[in-house]
Design an enzyme around this catalytic site. Structure first.
Site, PDB file in Angstrom:
ATOM      1  N   SER A  67      43.460  22.197  62.818  1.00  0.00           N
ATOM      2  CA  SER A  67      43.060  22.555  61.447  1.00  0.00           C
ATOM      3  C   SER A  67      43.779  21.980  60.386  1.00  0.00           C
ATOM      4  O   SER A  67      43.304  22.234  59.264  1.00  0.00           O
ATOM      5  CB  SER A  67      43.551  24.071  61.330  1.00  0.00           C
ATOM      6  OG  SER A  67      42.325  24.811  62.132  1.00  0.00           O
ATOM      7  N   LYS A  70      40.946  20.517  57.958  1.00  0.00           N
ATOM      8  CA  LYS A  70      40.270  21.273  57.105  1.00  0.00           C
ATOM      9  C   LYS A  70      40.590  21.116  55.910  1.00  0.00           C
ATOM     10  O   LYS A  70      39.571  21.195  54.782  1.00  0.00           O
ATOM     11  CB  LYS A  70      40.308  22.829  57.562  1.00  0.00           C
ATOM     12  CG  LYS A  70      40.001  23.239  58.796  1.00  0.00           C
ATOM     13  CD  LYS A  70      40.179  24.501  59.390  1.00  0.00           C
ATOM     14  CE  LYS A  70      39.524  24.696  60.911  1.00  0.00           C
ATOM     15  NZ  LYS A  70      39.671  25.811  61.498  1.00  0.00           N
ATOM     16  N   TYR A 192      32.395  19.159  64.264  1.00  0.00           N
ATOM     17  CA  TYR A 192      33.738  20.097  64.115  1.00  0.00           C
ATOM     18  C   TYR A 192      34.584  19.539  65.142  1.00  0.00           C
ATOM     19  O   TYR A 192      35.689  19.503  64.827  1.00  0.00           O
ATOM     20  CB  TYR A 192      33.261  21.396  63.907  1.00  0.00           C
ATOM     21  CG  TYR A 192      34.378  22.401  63.934  1.00  0.00           C
ATOM     22  CD1 TYR A 192      35.055  22.543  62.844  1.00  0.00           C
ATOM     23  CD2 TYR A 192      34.782  23.003  64.969  1.00  0.00           C
ATOM     24  CE1 TYR A 192      36.162  23.357  62.629  1.00  0.00           C
ATOM     25  CE2 TYR A 192      35.821  24.061  64.927  1.00  0.00           C
ATOM     26  CZ  TYR A 192      36.811  24.135  63.817  1.00  0.00           C
ATOM     27  OH  TYR A 192      37.578  24.857  63.741  1.00  0.00           O
ATOM     28  N   TYR A 243      47.064  30.832  58.518  1.00  0.00           N
ATOM     29  CA  TYR A 243      46.415  31.957  59.217  1.00  0.00           C
ATOM     30  C   TYR A 243      46.735  33.376  58.503  1.00  0.00           C
ATOM     31  O   TYR A 243      46.947  33.345  57.382  1.00  0.00           O
ATOM     32  CB  TYR A 243      47.037  31.950  60.418  1.00  0.00           C
ATOM     33  CG  TYR A 243      46.601  30.367  61.559  1.00  0.00           C
ATOM     34  CD1 TYR A 243      45.251  30.117  61.456  1.00  0.00           C
ATOM     35  CD2 TYR A 243      47.503  29.792  61.818  1.00  0.00           C
ATOM     36  CE1 TYR A 243      44.951  28.870  61.813  1.00  0.00           C
ATOM     37  CE2 TYR A 243      47.233  28.539  62.462  1.00  0.00           C
ATOM     38  CZ  TYR A 243      46.002  28.009  62.248  1.00  0.00           C
ATOM     39  OH  TYR A 243      45.671  26.862  63.053  1.00  0.00           O
ATOM     40  N   VAL A 261      46.506  24.412  65.252  1.00  0.00           N
ATOM     41  CA  VAL A 261      47.024  25.010  66.501  1.00  0.00           C
ATOM     42  C   VAL A 261      47.649  23.888  67.252  1.00  0.00           C
ATOM     43  O   VAL A 261      48.149  24.124  68.621  1.00  0.00           O
ATOM     44  CB  VAL A 261      45.991  25.603  67.190  1.00  0.00           C
ATOM     45  CG1 VAL A 261      45.601  27.157  66.602  1.00  0.00           C
ATOM     46  CG2 VAL A 261      44.825  24.829  67.665  1.00  0.00           C
TER      47      VAL A 261
HETATM   48  N1  GLU Z   1      39.875  23.252  66.932  1.00  0.00           N
HETATM   49  C1  GLU Z   1      40.445  24.516  66.619  1.00  0.00           C
HETATM   50  C2  GLU Z   1      39.702  25.662  66.988  1.00  0.00           C
HETATM   51  O1  GLU Z   1      38.439  25.650  66.216  1.00  0.00           O
HETATM   52  C3  GLU Z   1      41.167  24.810  65.347  1.00  0.00           C
HETATM   53  C4  GLU Z   1      41.915  25.886  65.113  1.00  0.00           C
HETATM   54  C5  GLU Z   1      43.312  25.713  64.356  1.00  0.00           C
HETATM   55  O2  GLU Z   1      43.832  24.472  64.526  1.00  0.00           O
HETATM   56  O3  GLU Z   1      43.251  26.553  63.552  1.00  0.00           O
HETATM   57  O4  GLU Z   1      39.592  26.655  67.407  1.00  0.00           O
END
Ligand code: GLU
Length: 307
Positions: A67, A70, A192, A243, A261
């Protein structure tokens, strides 16, 4: 201005403290390819505005960015479409887990923010519409900003996510039913998962994040974002980047940050430097235990924070 090498003694002190900490959380196991990571791995890097970088531990070891990416897709899309993006994704903390579906129905398929999975899917979809290759655009940006042409996708991680991607597929289809996804959902999911699978080190990611500390200016001196847009992304990182523990992260660290994550966290000291820390053991909210502790110590020891 002092160079980031000034931070080397602080980083060494933090690494020693982390080494003495027994409890390090658990690696994410819902993506099987990430489950095998050793939670005792730890690396941390600081990059100065001019690209000087220093670090400790496993700071040159590539890990799964997940993430953290993002932040970069948000910047790349915002640079292209500007405020029109905000008609499709909000800017408020969600107060729900990062992969939650419940809020989406109440809010007509408009995700709360770009950093929960639903919001990131919208941003990737929009970037894909604008570029024809969202994940390729992202990879090329990260290679350029980090100065590391070897950065690449990790096909094993992408395949592992795809094989266990029912939740993200559900989010994609659900938002498509509200007309908030342009591309076919399988195409979006492929983009994604590739995006999330990018492997990069703390050094690479600290360097690539510098445009946020440089008020929107890229490594080559050209402008990606307006000063105002850079401020906006930093603000969303502070309020939504870790989060549903963003309040606690702001309280402890006091910097805009984004966690993933894979155990990485990037953080920005606007006008001064950027940081990336990696340790795969996560707490129950999904943030790296040693990563948050290390950033907490960094801002405490140096006095650098946005507050
Ligand atoms: N690829 C992970 C998912 O979509 C990313 C989640 C993350 O790092 O928050 O679940």
């Amino acid at each position: 201005m002092t160079s980031s090498t000034t931070f080397q003694p602080v980083l060494e002190r933090i690494a020693e403290e982390v080494e003495r900490t027994p409890r390090r959380g658990r690696p994410a196991d819902y993506i099987p390819a990430l489950a095998a990571c050793d939670p005792r791995r730890f690396g941390m890097a600081v990059a100065d505005l001019d690209g000087t970088v220093c670090g400790v531990g496993d700071w040159r070891q590539p890990f799964s960015a997940q993430s953290l990416t993002k932040v970069f897709t948000l910047a790349l899309d915002l640079a292209r479409e500007g405020d029109a993006l905000w008609e499709h994704v909000g800017r408020e903390p969600s107060g729900n887990p990062f992969n939650s579906l419940v809020q989406l129905e109440y809010e007509n398929g408009i995700p709360r923010n770009p950093f929960i999975n639903a919001g990131a899917l919208v941003v990737t979809d929009r970037l894909h519409t604008r570029t024809g290759d969202a994940s390729g655009e992202l990879l090329s940006f990260l290679r350029t900003e980090s100065g590391n042409p070897d950065l690449s996708f990790d096909p094993e991680v992408a395949a592992s996510e795809s094989a266990h991607g029912d939740r993200n597929a559900a989010l994609g289809h659900f938002m498509a039913s509200y007309g908030n996804i342009d591309n076919p959902v399988p195409t979006l999911l492929e983009q994604y998962f590739r995006q999330c699978s990018i492997a990069a080190s703390c050094a690479d990611l600290a360097l690539a994040t510098r445009f946020l500390a440089r008020h929107g200016i890229r490594a080559d001196g050209t402008r990606l974002l307006t000063r105002s847009q850079a401020k906006q992304i930093n603000a969303i990182m502070l309020t939504c980047g870790t989060y549903d523990a963003a309040g606690d992260f702001a309280y402890r660290v006091g910097l805009p940050g984004k966690s993933g994550v894979g155990g990485g966290i990037i953080a920005v000291v606007p006008g001064r430097c950027t940081l990336c820390v990696w340790s795969p053991g996560l707490d129950e909210r999904g943030n790296s235990v040693a990563g948050v502790a290390a950033l907490d110590r960094f801002t405490t020891l140096t006095g650098l924070s946005v507050f």
